[in-house]
Design a protein around this motif. Structure first.
Motif, PDB file in Angstrom:
ATOM      1  N   PRO A 129      -9.960 -48.438 -80.062  1.00  0.00           N
ATOM      2  CA  PRO A 129      -8.611 -48.268 -79.529  1.00  0.00           C
ATOM      3  C   PRO A 129      -8.496 -48.873 -78.131  1.00  0.00           C
ATOM      4  O   PRO A 129      -9.486 -49.013 -77.418  1.00  0.00           O
ATOM      5  N   PRO A 130      -7.275 -49.238 -77.713  1.00  0.00           N
ATOM      6  CA  PRO A 130      -7.085 -49.726 -76.347  1.00  0.00           C
ATOM      7  C   PRO A 130      -7.438 -48.645 -75.338  1.00  0.00           C
ATOM      8  O   PRO A 130      -7.186 -47.464 -75.546  1.00  0.00           O
ATOM      9  N   GLN A 131      -8.031 -49.048 -74.232  1.00  0.00           N
ATOM     10  CA  GLN A 131      -8.426 -48.141 -73.174  1.00  0.00           C
ATOM     11  C   GLN A 131      -7.993 -48.732 -71.842  1.00  0.00           C
ATOM     12  O   GLN A 131      -7.600 -49.900 -71.772  1.00  0.00           O
ATOM     13  N   PRO A 132      -8.047 -47.946 -70.763  1.00  0.00           N
ATOM     14  CA  PRO A 132      -7.717 -48.506 -69.453  1.00  0.00           C
ATOM     15  C   PRO A 132      -8.582 -49.727 -69.163  1.00  0.00           C
ATOM     16  O   PRO A 132      -9.769 -49.751 -69.495  1.00  0.00           O
ATOM     17  N   PRO A 133      -8.016 -50.766 -68.555  1.00  0.00           N
ATOM     18  CA  PRO A 133      -8.786 -51.988 -68.312  1.00  0.00           C
ATOM     19  C   PRO A 133      -9.912 -51.756 -67.321  1.00  0.00           C
ATOM     20  O   PRO A 133      -9.970 -50.739 -66.622  1.00  0.00           O
ATOM     21  N   LEU A 134     -10.805 -52.700 -67.278  1.00  0.00           N
ATOM     22  CA  LEU A 134     -11.920 -52.623 -66.349  1.00  0.00           C
ATOM     23  C   LEU A 134     -11.430 -52.559 -64.907  1.00  0.00           C
ATOM     24  O   LEU A 134     -10.345 -53.038 -64.572  1.00  0.00           O
ATOM     25  N   ARG A 135     -12.242 -51.960 -64.076  1.00  0.00           N
ATOM     26  CA  ARG A 135     -11.941 -51.905 -62.640  1.00  0.00           C
ATOM     27  C   ARG A 135     -13.212 -52.350 -61.917  1.00  0.00           C
ATOM     28  O   ARG A 135     -14.012 -51.536 -61.470  1.00  0.00           O
ATOM     29  N   ILE A 136     -13.393 -53.648 -61.840  1.00  0.00           N
ATOM     30  CA  ILE A 136     -14.604 -54.219 -61.253  1.00  0.00           C
ATOM     31  C   ILE A 136     -14.536 -54.104 -59.733  1.00  0.00           C
ATOM     32  O   ILE A 136     -13.547 -54.530 -59.112  1.00  0.00           O
ATOM     33  N   ALA A 137     -15.554 -53.515 -59.144  1.00  0.00           N
ATOM     34  CA  ALA A 137     -15.612 -53.386 -57.682  1.00  0.00           C
ATOM     35  C   ALA A 137     -15.972 -54.739 -57.076  1.00  0.00           C
ATOM     36  O   ALA A 137     -17.028 -55.302 -57.374  1.00  0.00           O
ATOM     37  N   LEU A 138     -15.094 -55.259 -56.230  1.00  0.00           N
ATOM     38  CA  LEU A 138     -15.323 -56.574 -55.629  1.00  0.00           C
ATOM     39  C   LEU A 138     -16.204 -56.510 -54.395  1.00  0.00           C
ATOM     40  O   LEU A 138     -16.716 -57.547 -53.947  1.00  0.00           O
ATOM     41  N   GLY A 139     -16.367 -55.318 -53.804  1.00  0.00           N
ATOM     42  CA  GLY A 139     -17.209 -55.194 -52.622  1.00  0.00           C
ATOM     43  C   GLY A 139     -16.669 -56.021 -51.464  1.00  0.00           C
ATOM     44  O   GLY A 139     -15.479 -55.959 -51.125  1.00  0.00           O
ATOM     45  N   PRO A 140     -17.503 -56.849 -50.848  1.00  0.00           N
ATOM     46  CA  PRO A 140     -17.035 -57.657 -49.706  1.00  0.00           C
ATOM     47  C   PRO A 140     -16.000 -58.706 -50.079  1.00  0.00           C
ATOM     48  O   PRO A 140     -15.344 -59.267 -49.194  1.00  0.00           O
ATOM     49  N   LEU A 141     -15.849 -58.982 -51.378  1.00  0.00           N
ATOM     50  CA  LEU A 141     -14.852 -59.980 -51.797  1.00  0.00           C
ATOM     51  C   LEU A 141     -13.451 -59.391 -51.943  1.00  0.00           C
ATOM     52  O   LEU A 141     -12.495 -60.135 -52.151  1.00  0.00           O
ATOM     53  N   ARG A 142     -13.345 -58.055 -51.824  1.00  0.00           N
ATOM     54  CA  ARG A 142     -12.023 -57.460 -52.001  1.00  0.00           C
ATOM     55  C   ARG A 142     -11.015 -57.933 -50.952  1.00  0.00           C
ATOM     56  O   ARG A 142      -9.879 -58.278 -51.305  1.00  0.00           O
ATOM     57  N   PRO A 143     -11.369 -57.998 -49.662  1.00  0.00           N
ATOM     58  CA  PRO A 143     -10.407 -58.532 -48.689  1.00  0.00           C
ATOM     59  C   PRO A 143     -10.011 -59.978 -48.989  1.00  0.00           C
ATOM     60  O   PRO A 143      -8.873 -60.379 -48.723  1.00  0.00           O
ATOM     61  N   VAL A 144     -10.953 -60.751 -49.551  1.00  0.00           N
ATOM     62  CA  VAL A 144     -10.634 -62.137 -49.900  1.00  0.00           C
ATOM     63  C   VAL A 144      -9.587 -62.171 -51.011  1.00  0.00           C
ATOM     64  O   VAL A 144      -8.598 -62.917 -50.941  1.00  0.00           O
ATOM     65  N   ALA A 145      -9.807 -61.349 -52.060  1.00  0.00           N
ATOM     66  CA  ALA A 145      -8.849 -61.308 -53.167  1.00  0.00           C
ATOM     67  C   ALA A 145      -7.481 -60.838 -52.692  1.00  0.00           C
ATOM     68  O   ALA A 145      -6.440 -61.393 -53.077  1.00  0.00           O
ATOM     69  N   GLU A 146      -7.466 -59.807 -51.836  1.00  0.00           N
ATOM     70  CA  GLU A 146      -6.192 -59.321 -51.312  1.00  0.00           C
ATOM     71  C   GLU A 146      -5.535 -60.364 -50.424  1.00  0.00           C
ATOM     72  O   GLU A 146      -4.298 -60.502 -50.414  1.00  0.00           O
ATOM     73  N   GLY A 147      -6.341 -61.120 -49.703  1.00  0.00           N
ATOM     74  CA  GLY A 147      -5.788 -62.203 -48.887  1.00  0.00           C
ATOM     75  C   GLY A 147      -5.175 -63.303 -49.735  1.00  0.00           C
ATOM     76  O   GLY A 147      -4.124 -63.857 -49.387  1.00  0.00           O
ATOM     77  N   VAL A 148      -5.817 -63.613 -50.875  1.00  0.00           N
ATOM     78  CA  VAL A 148      -5.263 -64.617 -51.787  1.00  0.00           C
ATOM     79  C   VAL A 148      -3.892 -64.172 -52.297  1.00  0.00           C
ATOM     80  O   VAL A 148      -2.934 -64.958 -52.328  1.00  0.00           O
ATOM     81  N   LEU A 149      -3.778 -62.899 -52.689  1.00  0.00           N
ATOM     82  CA  LEU A 149      -2.500 -62.376 -53.161  1.00  0.00           C
ATOM     83  C   LEU A 149      -1.445 -62.443 -52.063  1.00  0.00           C
ATOM     84  O   LEU A 149      -0.291 -62.840 -52.303  1.00  0.00           O
ATOM     85  N   ALA A 150      -1.829 -62.066 -50.832  1.00  0.00           N
ATOM     86  CA  ALA A 150      -0.877 -62.062 -49.721  1.00  0.00           C
ATOM     87  C   ALA A 150      -0.409 -63.476 -49.384  1.00  0.00           C
ATOM     88  O   ALA A 150       0.785 -63.705 -49.152  1.00  0.00           O
ATOM     89  N   VAL A 151      -1.332 -64.429 -49.383  1.00  0.00           N
ATOM     90  CA  VAL A 151      -0.961 -65.811 -49.077  1.00  0.00           C
ATOM     91  C   VAL A 151      -0.045 -66.377 -50.153  1.00  0.00           C
ATOM     92  O   VAL A 151       0.942 -67.067 -49.858  1.00  0.00           O
ATOM     93  N   TYR A 152      -0.351 -66.070 -51.421  1.00  0.00           N
ATOM     94  CA  TYR A 152       0.498 -66.570 -52.506  1.00  0.00           C
ATOM     95  C   TYR A 152       1.912 -66.013 -52.387  1.00  0.00           C
ATOM     96  O   TYR A 152       2.900 -66.753 -52.534  1.00  0.00           O
ATOM     97  N   VAL A 153       2.027 -64.711 -52.109  1.00  0.00           N
ATOM     98  CA  VAL A 153       3.352 -64.115 -51.944  1.00  0.00           C
ATOM     99  C   VAL A 153       4.072 -64.719 -50.751  1.00  0.00           C
ATOM    100  O   VAL A 153       5.280 -65.009 -50.799  1.00  0.00           O
ATOM    101  N   ALA A 154       3.332 -64.958 -49.636  1.00  0.00           N
ATOM    102  CA  ALA A 154       3.958 -65.530 -48.443  1.00  0.00           C
ATOM    103  C   ALA A 154       4.494 -66.931 -48.713  1.00  0.00           C
ATOM    104  O   ALA A 154       5.601 -67.282 -48.283  1.00  0.00           O
ATOM    105  N   ILE A 155       3.721 -67.737 -49.455  1.00  0.00           N
ATOM    106  CA  ILE A 155       4.131 -69.119 -49.697  1.00  0.00           C
ATOM    107  C   ILE A 155       5.262 -69.194 -50.713  1.00  0.00           C
ATOM    108  O   ILE A 155       6.234 -69.936 -50.529  1.00  0.00           O
ATOM    109  N   THR A 156       5.160 -68.442 -51.790  1.00  0.00           N
ATOM    110  CA  THR A 156       6.120 -68.581 -52.886  1.00  0.00           C
ATOM    111  C   THR A 156       7.363 -67.711 -52.724  1.00  0.00           C
ATOM    112  O   THR A 156       8.375 -67.968 -53.369  1.00  0.00           O
TER     113      THR A 156
END
Length: 572
Positions: free
Chosen positions: A286-313
């Motif tokens: 059956p379907p279950q909640p999706p994975l929640r992979i811990a990014l560790g030190p890469l989490r600020p990078v991923a959040e920065g990518v999202l923020a930059v994309y929103v800022a540009i677009t």
């Protein structure tokens, strides 16, 4: 006493199917059949000669190639961007996911012509923001977006949220047994993504690409505002140019081009279904909640990518749009001396056409959303009726025709309705041409599929025993619909109605050829301002439209906290 629905149709159900047949004839069979007749008859008998003659024209061939090129390349870009954003939001532990999804989906709700105007005003020698910062290119420089690349770039930005939605939904329903097994055996996140998740998502990725491709193929706002100055004409713009230049006398000509555009769209949808069948993977569990992979030190990078994309677009073009709306003349820097609210006063207080446009769009989009919600409840019940028979075949056929109509570009729908209603209606002698009525009917045809899908899915989750129990209790068809099924699928119908309203409220593709003086819509009013050279007024009205859309989405999001899950689509 139970009615005789097992052996045949109850009276209420028979009358409902008859009424739906009439709706189907008016909304689909008559206009699309007439379009096919005009586009495929060379003087009377069905023939491919009109299509051959159209393809012999150099302008049609160039427009067809430009449509395929821009749709395919922008579709690929939207697929990459949308999938990447969905994987970050759906599989990682980044924070503020709700805010991020809201911000990423907002460009999809902003009219494409507003997106194009905002980006035109953000870049180039006349950019108010760049002039204020002293970064504007020299006067007379070519605008960087008035190129084929600029057209494809904005098409990608506009349709990335579509792919994002599709992939996020797939990630929520993906069984976790295979991914958990891979992680137990030591697979790192990137290997897990490449060897397990992406292969399971292959059918969804194919659907996302084709959705972006078909949406780009029928897009009019971006293709007109950027493509015309760039001399990059696509089929929708060619249809608009010919009908605007020659009037109703060019209907036969544009009908042929419309058939060509519709044919490309239908081939794309057929390819999507074929690819999904070949790539479908059987999964267990059956379907279950999706994975929640811990990014560790890469989490600020991923959040920065999202923020930059929103800022540009999102933030950059909306800032430029607002700055342009606040200056006296387009091209001036925004200073205390050039600041004015006169453009907003002109749009909101003195221009009767813009006020009518807001009223007309609210009326027509709201009416279409309500009618589609009601039709979806009736059609969905027929399409999922247990035991097959005429109702189920009819409902499934109606849903298929609605999907096909949604895949056909809006300008093609417009041409079909012009051909159908340019003459007064028989018997009553009333003409719908040049009225809001023709826009309303075109909206029903173009957007019925949006409201129908969620309702059909909701019916599919109901226990068939509900209908049996209602029959045994003596409930006739009307009572079963009112007391049992309509309340149960009402949240899905409301969700579809919200999407229909938001889509129709700001659209320009369907109404571009159907509006007339006194019957303007928001999309056509903004496009007409920009096309007429009133850039600051176009920016002011665009700002009001964006604010209205954001307030509406925010209000729905807040109300959605107290409503059943799934009513507000982005909270599902």
């Amino acid at each position: 006493m139970a009615d005789r629905t097992y052996m045949g149709l109850a009276r209420g159900e028979g009358l409902t199917l008859a009424a739906l047949c009439i709706f189907g004839a008016v909304l689909f069979a008559l206009p699309l059949g007439l379009l096919a007749k005009v586009g495929l008859t060379g003087g009377g008998l069905p023939s491919l000669d009109p299509l051959r003659e159209a393809l012999a024209s150099g302008s049609v061939r160039r427009a067809a190639w430009n449509s395929l090129e821009s749709s395919a390349l922008s579709g690929l870009a939207a697929l990459v961007l949308g999938t990447g954003l969905a994987l970050i939001l759906g599989l990682s532990d980044v924070r503020a996911k709700g805010v991020a999804v809201f911000a990423l989906l907002l460009p999809m709700m902003i009219p494409p012509q507003v997106t194009a105007i905002a980006w035109v005003q953000a870049l180039g020698p006349s950019s108010v923001v760049l002039n204020t910062l002293g970064l504007a290119p020299p006067p007379g420089s070519a605008h960087p977006l008035y190129t084929p690349f600029g057209v494809m770039l904005l098409l990608s930005v506009q349709h990335t949220p579509l792919v994002l939605l599709v992939v996020l939904a797939a990630l929520r329903t993906l069984p976790r047994e295979m991914t958990e097994a891979a992680r137990i055996f030591g697979a790192r996140p990137f290997r897990l993504l490449r060897r397990v998740i992406l292969p399971l998502l292959a059918p969804t990725l194919a659907a996302g690409f084709m959705l972006a491709f078909v949406s780009a193929l029928g897009n009019f706002g971006i293709l007109a505002i950027l493509g015309i100055p760039a001399r990059y004409t696509t089929l929708p713009v060619l249809i608009w140019n010919r009908l605007s230049s020659f009037g109703p006398g060019a209907l036969a000509d544009v009908a042929v081009i419309s058939m060509l555009l519709a044919g490309v769209s239908l081939v794309a949808i057929a390819l999507q279904f074929a690819m999904q069948r070949r790539m479908r993977s059987a999964v267990v569990g059956p379907p279950q909640p999706p994975l929640r992979i811990a990014l560790g030190p890469l989490r600020p990078v991923a959040e920065g990518v999202l923020a930059v994309y929103v800022a540009i677009t999102l933030l950059l073009p909306l800032t430029a749009l607002t700055a342009t709306a606040l200056v006296k003349t387009y091209g001036l820097p925004l200073t205390a001396e050039t600041l004015t609210f006169g453009n907003f006063a002109e749009v909101l207080l003195r221009q009767g056409s813009t006020l009518r446009a807001f009223g007309n769009s609210t009326l027509v989009a709201g009416g279409a959303a309500l009618v589609i919600a009601g039709l979806a409840i009736l059609i969905g019940h027929a399409a999922t009726r247990r035991g097959g028979g005429l109702p189920r075949r009819f409902g499934a056929g109606f849903a298929t025709v609605a999907d096909v109509s949604y895949a056909i570009p809006g300008l093609v729908i417009s041409i079909a309705f012009i051909l159908t209603f340019i003459r007064p209606l028989p018997v009553v002698g009333v003409s719908l041409y040049n009225t809001l009525g023709i826009i309303f009917l075109a909206y029903l045809t173009a957007f019925l599929s949006i409201g129908l899908k969620s309702v059909v899915a909701a019916y599919g989750q109901l226990d068939p025993a509900l209908e049996d129990a209602a029959r045994v209790s003596g409930a006739r068809y009307g009572m079963r619909m009112r007391r049992v099924f309509a309340p149960l699928v009402a949240p899905a119908a409301a969700s579809g109605a919200i999407l229909v309203f938001l889509t129709a409220y700001n659209e320009v593709t369907v109404s571009a050829l159907l509006w007339s003086t006194g019957n303007e819509t928001i999309g056509t009013a903004i496009f007409n301002y920009e096309d007429g050279g009133y850039t600051t007024l176009a920016a002011a009205m665009s700002c009001v439209t964006v604010v209205a859309t954001m307030l509406l989405m925010a209000a729905l999001d807040r109300v959605g906290r107290r409503l059943p899950p799934g009513v507000v689509p982005w909270r599902a």
